[in-house]
Scaffold this motif. Sequence first.
Motif, PDB file in Angstrom:
ATOM      1  N   GLY A 158       0.810  -1.213   0.000  1.00 23.48           N
ATOM      2  CA  GLY A 158       0.000   0.000   0.000  1.00 23.48           C
ATOM      3  C   GLY A 158       0.839   1.257   0.000  1.00 23.48           C
ATOM      4  O   GLY A 158       0.335   2.373   0.072  1.00 23.48           O
ATOM      5  N   LYS A 159       2.147   1.076  -0.084  1.00 24.40           N
ATOM      6  CA  LYS A 159       3.092   2.200  -0.153  1.00 24.40           C
ATOM      7  C   LYS A 159       4.247   1.772  -1.050  1.00 24.40           C
ATOM      8  O   LYS A 159       4.651   0.616  -1.053  1.00 24.40           O
ATOM      9  CB  LYS A 159       3.591   2.585   1.227  1.00 24.40           C
ATOM     10  CG  LYS A 159       4.384   1.470   1.889  1.00 24.40           C
ATOM     11  CD  LYS A 159       5.078   1.941   3.128  1.00 24.40           C
ATOM     12  CE  LYS A 159       5.837   0.845   3.806  1.00 24.40           C
ATOM     13  NZ  LYS A 159       6.964   0.307   3.074  1.00 24.40           N
ATOM     14  N   PHE A 160       4.740   2.711  -1.827  1.00 26.67           N
ATOM     15  CA  PHE A 160       5.791   2.391  -2.794  1.00 26.67           C
ATOM     16  C   PHE A 160       6.842   3.484  -2.763  1.00 26.67           C
ATOM     17  O   PHE A 160       6.530   4.658  -2.998  1.00 26.67           O
ATOM     18  CB  PHE A 160       5.201   2.269  -4.209  1.00 26.67           C
ATOM     19  CG  PHE A 160       4.114   1.238  -4.298  1.00 26.67           C
ATOM     20  CD1 PHE A 160       4.416  -0.077  -4.603  1.00 26.67           C
ATOM     21  CD2 PHE A 160       2.788   1.576  -4.061  1.00 26.67           C
ATOM     22  CE1 PHE A 160       3.411  -1.041  -4.671  1.00 26.67           C
ATOM     23  CE2 PHE A 160       1.781   0.628  -4.126  1.00 26.67           C
ATOM     24  CZ  PHE A 160       2.095  -0.683  -4.434  1.00 26.67           C
ATOM     25  N   GLU A 168      14.340  -1.446   2.074  1.00 30.36           N
ATOM     26  CA  GLU A 168      13.464  -2.427   2.709  1.00 30.36           C
ATOM     27  C   GLU A 168      12.093  -2.481   2.049  1.00 30.36           C
ATOM     28  O   GLU A 168      11.373  -3.450   2.195  1.00 30.36           O
ATOM     29  CB  GLU A 168      13.285  -2.104   4.194  1.00 30.36           C
ATOM     30  CG  GLU A 168      14.524  -2.280   5.024  1.00 30.36           C
ATOM     31  CD  GLU A 168      14.289  -1.933   6.487  1.00 30.36           C
ATOM     32  OE1 GLU A 168      13.244  -1.316   6.820  1.00 30.36           O
ATOM     33  OE2 GLU A 168      15.140  -2.272   7.307  1.00 30.36           O
ATOM     34  N   ASP A 169      11.730  -1.431   1.322  1.00 28.97           N
ATOM     35  CA  ASP A 169      10.387  -1.346   0.763  1.00 28.97           C
ATOM     36  C   ASP A 169      10.078  -2.495  -0.193  1.00 28.97           C
ATOM     37  O   ASP A 169       8.981  -3.016  -0.210  1.00 28.97           O
ATOM     38  CB  ASP A 169      10.190  -0.002   0.048  1.00 28.97           C
ATOM     39  CG  ASP A 169       8.735   0.242  -0.305  1.00 28.97           C
ATOM     40  OD1 ASP A 169       7.881   0.154   0.596  1.00 28.97           O
ATOM     41  OD2 ASP A 169       8.453   0.517  -1.483  1.00 28.97           O
ATOM     42  N   MET A 170      11.043  -2.915  -0.997  1.00 33.62           N
ATOM     43  CA  MET A 170      10.840  -4.031  -1.929  1.00 33.62           C
ATOM     44  C   MET A 170      11.783  -5.185  -1.603  1.00 33.62           C
ATOM     45  O   MET A 170      12.020  -6.041  -2.429  1.00 33.62           O
ATOM     46  CB  MET A 170      11.091  -3.582  -3.370  1.00 33.62           C
ATOM     47  CG  MET A 170      10.066  -2.650  -3.917  1.00 33.62           C
ATOM     48  SD  MET A 170       8.712  -3.522  -4.671  1.00 33.62           S
ATOM     49  CE  MET A 170       7.956  -2.207  -5.609  1.00 33.62           C
ATOM     50  N   ALA A 171      12.306  -5.213  -0.383  1.00 34.40           N
ATOM     51  CA  ALA A 171      13.341  -6.186  -0.033  1.00 34.40           C
ATOM     52  C   ALA A 171      12.846  -7.627   0.014  1.00 34.40           C
ATOM     53  O   ALA A 171      13.540  -8.532  -0.404  1.00 34.40           O
ATOM     54  CB  ALA A 171      13.964  -5.819   1.312  1.00 34.40           C
ATOM     55  N   SER A 174       8.597  -9.867  -2.954  1.00 32.99           N
ATOM     56  CA  SER A 174       7.397  -9.051  -3.133  1.00 32.99           C
ATOM     57  C   SER A 174       6.971  -8.993  -4.596  1.00 32.99           C
ATOM     58  O   SER A 174       6.753  -7.922  -5.133  1.00 32.99           O
ATOM     59  CB  SER A 174       7.655  -7.652  -2.592  1.00 32.99           C
ATOM     60  OG  SER A 174       8.790  -7.105  -3.228  1.00 32.99           O
ATOM     61  N   HIS A 175       6.857 -10.158  -5.211  1.00 31.54           N
ATOM     62  CA  HIS A 175       6.465 -10.172  -6.615  1.00 31.54           C
ATOM     63  C   HIS A 175       5.069  -9.572  -6.813  1.00 31.54           C
ATOM     64  O   HIS A 175       4.812  -8.929  -7.812  1.00 31.54           O
ATOM     65  CB  HIS A 175       6.549 -11.593  -7.201  1.00 31.54           C
ATOM     66  CG  HIS A 175       5.667 -12.585  -6.533  1.00 31.54           C
ATOM     67  ND1 HIS A 175       5.992 -13.192  -5.339  1.00 31.54           N
ATOM     68  CD2 HIS A 175       4.443 -13.049  -6.888  1.00 31.54           C
ATOM     69  CE1 HIS A 175       5.010 -13.997  -4.987  1.00 31.54           C
ATOM     70  NE2 HIS A 175       4.062 -13.941  -5.902  1.00 31.54           N
ATOM     71  N   PHE A 181       2.865  -2.359  -8.547  1.00 25.90           N
ATOM     72  CA  PHE A 181       3.545  -1.093  -8.830  1.00 25.90           C
ATOM     73  C   PHE A 181       3.747  -0.910 -10.335  1.00 25.90           C
ATOM     74  O   PHE A 181       3.537   0.191 -10.867  1.00 25.90           O
ATOM     75  CB  PHE A 181       4.877  -1.030  -8.081  1.00 25.90           C
ATOM     76  CG  PHE A 181       5.530   0.317  -8.107  1.00 25.90           C
ATOM     77  CD1 PHE A 181       4.811   1.465  -7.822  1.00 25.90           C
ATOM     78  CD2 PHE A 181       6.875   0.442  -8.409  1.00 25.90           C
ATOM     79  CE1 PHE A 181       5.415   2.719  -7.840  1.00 25.90           C
ATOM     80  CE2 PHE A 181       7.484   1.679  -8.430  1.00 25.90           C
ATOM     81  CZ  PHE A 181       6.752   2.819  -8.146  1.00 25.90           C
ATOM     82  N   ALA A 182       4.132  -1.979 -11.036  1.00 26.38           N
ATOM     83  CA  ALA A 182       4.304  -1.903 -12.497  1.00 26.38           C
ATOM     84  C   ALA A 182       2.973  -1.548 -13.161  1.00 26.38           C
ATOM     85  O   ALA A 182       2.924  -0.729 -14.081  1.00 26.38           O
ATOM     86  CB  ALA A 182       4.844  -3.224 -13.030  1.00 26.38           C
TER      87      ALA A 182
END
Length: 191
Positions: A158-160, A168-171, A174-175, A181-182
């Motif tokens: 819910g946050k990007f 850490e946000d996409m660590a 998180s496919h 996001f894409a």
Amino acid sequence: MMLLKKRSTIISLILAVVFAATCYYYFAIYNSVRDLYVSSDYIGYPTGKALFSNAELVVVGSPLKDIEDRELHLSRFPNGALEDIATFTEIDVEHVIKGPEEDAINLKVYEPIGVYQTFKGKERISFEGYTAMKKGSKYLIFLSKLYGQYSVINMQSGKFNLDGTDHEDMAEDSHIKQRIFAELKSSEYLQ
């Protein structure tokens, strides 16, 4: 004279041991951080379209403070067990994408994570692997009101992080988050 010298040596040795133990406790235990992950019931949105449609407010902004300096909400059951924990994060809103612009003034966001101090060190409790937004990092944030307070929806997805400063946000694996996001970047929602 010899007795006095022996006493001062013993006292100095005791003080050195106490000092070393205090330093060890402060640096190795008191300032350590232990991560605890908690399961939560929440409505998850598997697509960018669903996430955008169900958000009441979508903003681009940055937290104003480090997590340790933010307002912590912590409640306990009568037996002392943890009931709820959250962090209220003040956001410097750069742009409102969806929702009332007046709600973005002095925006304070409920994040499902909290850090608090115990004698055994700091405990960071996170719902569903959520990581706190970093001070000064720029985010696209999807929010809805929960008990009158805007809250990040869809947990970690819910946050990007937009400027690449929060690793850490996409660590995690998180496919789903990457796919959402894409989809959001290629859609008309963010135009």
